[in-house]
Design a protein around this motif. Structure first.
Motif, mmCIF file in Angstrom:
data_model
loop_
_atom_site.group_PDB
_atom_site.id
_atom_site.type_symbol
_atom_site.label_atom_id
_atom_site.label_comp_id
_atom_site.label_asym_id
_atom_site.label_seq_id
_atom_site.Cartn_x
_atom_site.Cartn_y
_atom_site.Cartn_z
ATOM 1 N N LEU A 1 84.427 42.831 68.297
ATOM 2 C CA LEU A 1 83.076 42.992 67.817
ATOM 3 C C LEU A 1 82.200 41.807 68.204
ATOM 4 O O LEU A 1 80.995 41.961 68.379
ATOM 5 N N ALA A 2 82.802 40.635 68.354
ATOM 6 C CA ALA A 2 82.034 39.453 68.760
ATOM 7 C C ALA A 2 81.437 39.644 70.153
ATOM 8 O O ALA A 2 80.293 39.246 70.411
ATOM 9 N N HIS A 3 82.181 40.262 71.048
ATOM 10 C CA HIS A 3 81.669 40.509 72.399
ATOM 11 C C HIS A 3 80.542 41.542 72.373
ATOM 12 O O HIS A 3 79.559 41.413 73.106
ATOM 13 N N LEU A 4 80.663 42.542 71.532
ATOM 14 C CA LEU A 4 79.588 43.521 71.388
ATOM 15 C C LEU A 4 78.343 42.842 70.819
ATOM 16 O O LEU A 4 77.233 43.095 71.285
ATOM 17 N N GLN A 5 78.525 41.956 69.843
ATOM 18 C CA GLN A 5 77.387 41.252 69.252
ATOM 19 C C GLN A 5 76.672 40.399 70.296
ATOM 20 O O GLN A 5 75.435 40.348 70.323
ATOM 21 N N LYS A 6 77.407 39.738 71.171
ATOM 22 C CA LYS A 6 76.788 38.949 72.252
ATOM 23 C C LYS A 6 75.975 39.844 73.181
ATOM 24 O O LYS A 6 74.888 39.477 73.616
ATOM 25 N N LEU A 7 76.507 41.009 73.472
ATOM 26 C CA LEU A 7 75.802 41.953 74.335
ATOM 27 C C LEU A 7 74.529 42.461 73.656
ATOM 28 O O LEU A 7 73.482 42.587 74.293
ATOM 29 N N ILE A 8 74.611 42.724 72.374
ATOM 30 C CA ILE A 8 73.438 43.162 71.618
ATOM 31 C C ILE A 8 72.361 42.081 71.638
ATOM 32 O O ILE A 8 71.177 42.375 71.837
ATOM 33 N N ILE A 9 72.744 40.848 71.461
ATOM 34 C CA ILE A 9 71.780 39.745 71.516
ATOM 35 C C ILE A 9 71.163 39.653 72.905
ATOM 36 O O ILE A 9 69.955 39.467 73.050
ATOM 37 N N HIS A 10 71.977 39.811 73.933
ATOM 38 C CA HIS A 10 71.489 39.757 75.315
ATOM 39 C C HIS A 10 70.436 40.836 75.573
ATOM 40 O O HIS A 10 69.466 40.607 76.287
ATOM 41 N N TYR A 11 70.624 42.018 75.018
ATOM 42 C CA TYR A 11 69.710 43.142 75.233
ATOM 43 C C TYR A 11 68.775 43.367 74.039
ATOM 44 O O TYR A 11 68.209 44.445 73.893
#
Length: 85
Positions: free
Chosen positions: A1-11
């Motif tokens: 989920l941490a990797h998904l959260q980073k992607l969400i922040i990026h986009y």
């Protein structure tokens, strides 16, 4: 989920809302243990996110190796009022 959260922040510039949930301990007999809801202002923005190299890499390297089942639901929600929430 941490990797998904980073992607969400990026986009984040074209994501209206993002919510992720970790392990659902109340439902140990459930077939699914994690969930994420991401709202986009348009279908085009959703497609940009879903078809991005970063999303595909994250899915392939982080999610796929540890995932037994995946249930994806995509649907359109009409806006309420005239403001973006």
């Amino acid at each position: 989920l941490a990797h998904l959260q980073k992607l969400i922040i990026h986009y984040s510039s074209f994501i209206v809302q993002a919510t992720s949930a970790g392990c659902c301990l109340d439902h140990m007999d459930s077939l699914y243990s994690h969930a994420s809801v991401i709202r986009f202002p348009s279908i085009d923005d959703f497609k940009l996110f879903k078809e991005s190299t970063e999303y595909k890499d994250m899915w392939t390297s982080k999610f796929h190796p540890v995932t037994e089942r995946c249930l994806e639901l995509h649907f359109v929600v009409d806006p309420v009022g005239n403001q973006l929430m």
